[in-house]
Design an enzyme around this catalytic site. Structure first.
Site, short mmCIF file in Angstrom:
data_model
loop_
_atom_site.label_atom_id
_atom_site.label_comp_id
_atom_site.label_asym_id
_atom_site.label_seq_id
_atom_site.Cartn_x
_atom_site.Cartn_y
_atom_site.Cartn_z
N ASP A 192 37.98 -2.72 -61.34
CA ASP A 192 38.90 -1.61 -61.60
C ASP A 192 38.39 -0.31 -60.98
OD1 ASP A 192 36.89 -0.89 -63.53
OD2 ASP A 192 37.80 -2.35 -64.91
N HIS A 216 37.89 -8.40 -45.86
CA HIS A 216 38.39 -9.22 -46.97
C HIS A 216 39.17 -10.46 -46.51
CE1 HIS A 216 41.64 -6.84 -45.56
NE2 HIS A 216 42.49 -7.60 -46.23
N ASP A 217 39.36 -10.61 -45.21
CA ASP A 217 40.09 -11.78 -44.69
C ASP A 217 39.19 -12.73 -43.90
OD1 ASP A 217 42.61 -10.92 -45.61
OD2 ASP A 217 42.97 -9.75 -43.80
N ASN A 275 36.26 -3.00 -67.97
CA ASN A 275 36.95 -3.15 -69.26
C ASN A 275 36.99 -4.60 -69.75
OD1 ASN A 275 38.75 -4.14 -67.49
ND2 ASN A 275 40.52 -2.94 -68.19
N ASP A 315 48.15 -1.95 -42.68
CA ASP A 315 48.23 -3.40 -42.64
C ASP A 315 49.24 -3.88 -41.60
OD1 ASP A 315 47.41 -5.89 -44.19
OD2 ASP A 315 49.59 -6.05 -44.36
N ASP A 349 34.02 -4.71 -62.73
CA ASP A 349 34.92 -4.66 -63.89
C ASP A 349 34.26 -3.82 -64.98
OD1 ASP A 349 36.70 -5.22 -65.93
OD2 ASP A 349 35.79 -7.17 -66.39
N GLU A 378 45.57 -2.40 -38.55
CA GLU A 378 45.20 -3.81 -38.42
C GLU A 378 46.17 -4.43 -37.42
OE1 GLU A 378 45.03 -7.98 -40.85
OE2 GLU A 378 46.80 -6.70 -40.77
N ASP A 390 44.58 1.41 -48.28
CA ASP A 390 45.26 0.37 -47.53
C ASP A 390 46.76 0.59 -47.72
OD1 ASP A 390 45.59 -2.18 -46.24
OD2 ASP A 390 43.68 -2.77 -47.15
#
Ligand code: NOJ
Length: 554
Positions: free
Chosen positions: A29, A328-329, A23, A202, A21, A264, A98
């Site tokens: 971000d 991420h899963d 900000n 995806d 991050d 995927e 993605d």
């Protein structure tokens, strides 16, 4: 075998929300990614894959897209993205996005139109059906265990149900609708024209739904849904017609650019893989299968070996493969396949050496390279992601003790990998100046990038070394794969051979030591042949817990 940049690639996967991050809003971000491009370059990765960065209500952290052609404001702007693309390209790093084509957000303009009336031009962009005997059109359950569990949501305005295999906030697109397909193709070309280098697609093998949308007759995994809905992921996977769709996508978009595509594909084993990825199929380049990642832990080492052998055959027959142990899963790979206590470093290095020397494109998920491990949140309130929260409530509603439900879900929770990236031992792990959207894993005081850089024996340097070796030795990419020493149940050993160069790898995939006897041709192996080992010293015939060695034998 044909050579390709995407076969040689090492892809670093970034979960933008949790990377950096800049900000102070507690959410990662695009500027945060730009800040760390040198770190990624230094690691040696040649491609970055960004999880969805598009405008989205963030019901499923961006997999619910409300506008494919703009950036989610918390991540930045399209100008930030252009800057990121330029800065990455300047460093020789390609960028893949993605892309979610199975569904959109219900806040997407197309769906807003679609639900207005049955004769709206966008009506057919989604899958609408009338009630059947006063109930949902079939017994499918949504994959997130939301609500009472159905994959259908009733719409008052037009008095029909729409299909959502995931959340009711994520209606499935109707790939039988030619106008919808054309919109998608022009959107994809727009991104390619902007200069991106590919897509991670995806749920790509789920675009085509089974004709007639029949009920599922497969037994439901416990706990059985009391309302009779069946979560059956097989139902929409690999349906007849899917290859025609992918060939069209390839013709209309992929083949027109020098890009890579990775699909995927849940519910797909090596048996059905070739038509998707054969170099003459003209569909996609490679796919993520779940044969290793489908269970909470490794099923068994012999099964792991069998899977790798089958996928090596897919490559031999003209396909291509991927090597990943987390994303991420999934849980963190050390917690899942290694040992996140006593042997965190050893097993972390072993898993890296194993993946990087197997055939296929290599994927590294943020934090993997410093050996991040699962988080152990004390209660459900700490968890964020839809699957864990949905399943928890569904289990509790069905009488499972809340503590027990949490215990059962912890290991596989996707939040294990979504906690903020651990950059330093400062507050919030150096991820942000303010409280992050998801709590930091308390292990950050020890496991962080700053500490890893300062320690020459850290897991980070093993990754760097492996990636550097891949660039120098085509055998790691193109080498033929041959398993050896298969009599040792918990040992993985194989050779790779390419244009006169031959490597031999051996891994003790367990926390116990293992005595081994080398076969005749490997008996003369000398210290000089040893390229890498995850222990500072080693005894020829004894493998220590999670010991891993890479030899160059010719
Ligand atoms: C697979 C993605 O990786 C996952 O994060 C997401 O929830 C589902 N597809 C739905 O898009």
């Amino acid at each position: 075998m044909r050579k390709a940049w995407w076969k040689e690639a090492v892809v670093y996967q970034i979960y933008p929300k949790s990377f950096q991050d800049t900000n102070g809003d507690g959410i990662g971000d695009l500027q945060g990614i730009i800040r760390h491009l040198d770190y990624i370059h230094d690691l040696g990765a040649t491609v970055i894959w960004l999880n969805p960065i598009y405008a989205s209500p963030q019901v499923d952290n961006g997999y619910d897209i409300s506008d494919y052609q703009s950036i989610h404001p918390a991540f930045g702007t399209l100008d930030d993205f252009r800057q990121l693309l330029d800065e990455a390209h300047r460093r020789g790093i390609r960028v893949i996005l993605d892309m979610v084509l199975n569904h959109t957000s219900d806040e997407h303009r197309w769906f807003q139109e679609s639900k207005k009336s049955k004769d709206n031009p966008y009506r057919d962009f989604y899958i609408w059906r009338p009630a059947k005997n006063g109930k949902e059109p079939n017994n499918w359950g949504n994959y997130f265990y939301e609500g009472r569990g159905s994959a259908w949501e009733w719409d008052e305005t037009t008095q029909e149900y729409y299909l959502h295999n995931y959340s009711k906030k994520m209606p499935d697109l109707n790939w039988d609708c030619p106008a919808m397909r054309q919109e998608i193709y022009s959107m994809l070309r727009w991104w390619c024209d902007l200069g991106i280098d590919g897509f991670r697609l995806d749920a790509i093998n789920r675009l085509q739904k089974p004709k007639g949308l029949p009920d599922s007759t497969r037994p439901c995994a416990p706990p059985v849904n009391p309302y009779g809905y069946i979560v059956d992921r097989e139902m929409c996977a690999n349906q007849p017609g899917i290859h025609d769709l992918l060939k069209e996508l390839n013709r209309e978009v992929f083949s027109r650019y020098d890009i890579m595509t990775v699909g995927e594909t849940g519910n797909l084993t090596s048996v059905k893989a070739l038509p998707y990825i054969h170099e003459d199929s003209h569909e996609i380049n490679m796919l993520f299968h779940f044969e290793i990642a489908k269970n909470a832990h490794l099923v068994s080492v012999p099964e792991y070996k069998d899977i790798q052998k089958r996928w090596a055959d897919v490559i031999r027959q003209g396909g291509w493969s991927t090597q990943y142990l987390t994303n991420h899963d999934s849980p963190r790979q050390i917690s899942r396949f290694g040992n996140d206590g006593e042997f965190r470093v050893e097993s972390g290095k072993m898993l890296a050496m194993l993946s990087h020397t197997q055939p296929g494109t290599i994927y590294v998920y943020q934090g993997e390279e410093i050996g991040m491990i699962n988080v152990n949140f004390p209660s459900i309130e700490y968890y964020d992601e839809r699957y864990t929260v949905g399943k928890y409530h569904s289990m509790v509603e069905q009488g499972v003790d809340p503590k027990e439900a949490l215990e059962q879900l912890k290991m596989m929770s996707r939040d294990n990998v979504r906690t903020p990236m651990q950059w330093s031992s400062e507050q919030f792990a150096g991820f942000s100046d303010s409280k992050p959207w998801l709590s930091v894993n308390p292990t950050y005081t020890e496991i962080n990038v700053q500490a890893a850089i300062a320690d020459p024996a850290s897991i980070l340097y093993t990754y760097k070394q492996l990636i550097a070796l891949r660039k120098e030795h085509p055998v790691m990419v193109y080498g033929d794969y041959c398993p050896v020493m298969e009599q040792y149940e918990n040992v993985v050993a194989y050779t790779r051979a390419y244009e006169g160069e031959k490597w031999f790898m051996i891994f003790n995939f367990q926390a116990a030591p293992q005595e081994i006897e080398f076969p005749e041709e490997l008996k003369g192996l000398t210290e000089r042949a040893l390229l890498m080992c995850n222990y500072p010293d080693h005894k020829a015939r004894t493998l220590r817990p999670y010991e891993a060695r890479i030899y160059k034998i010719s």
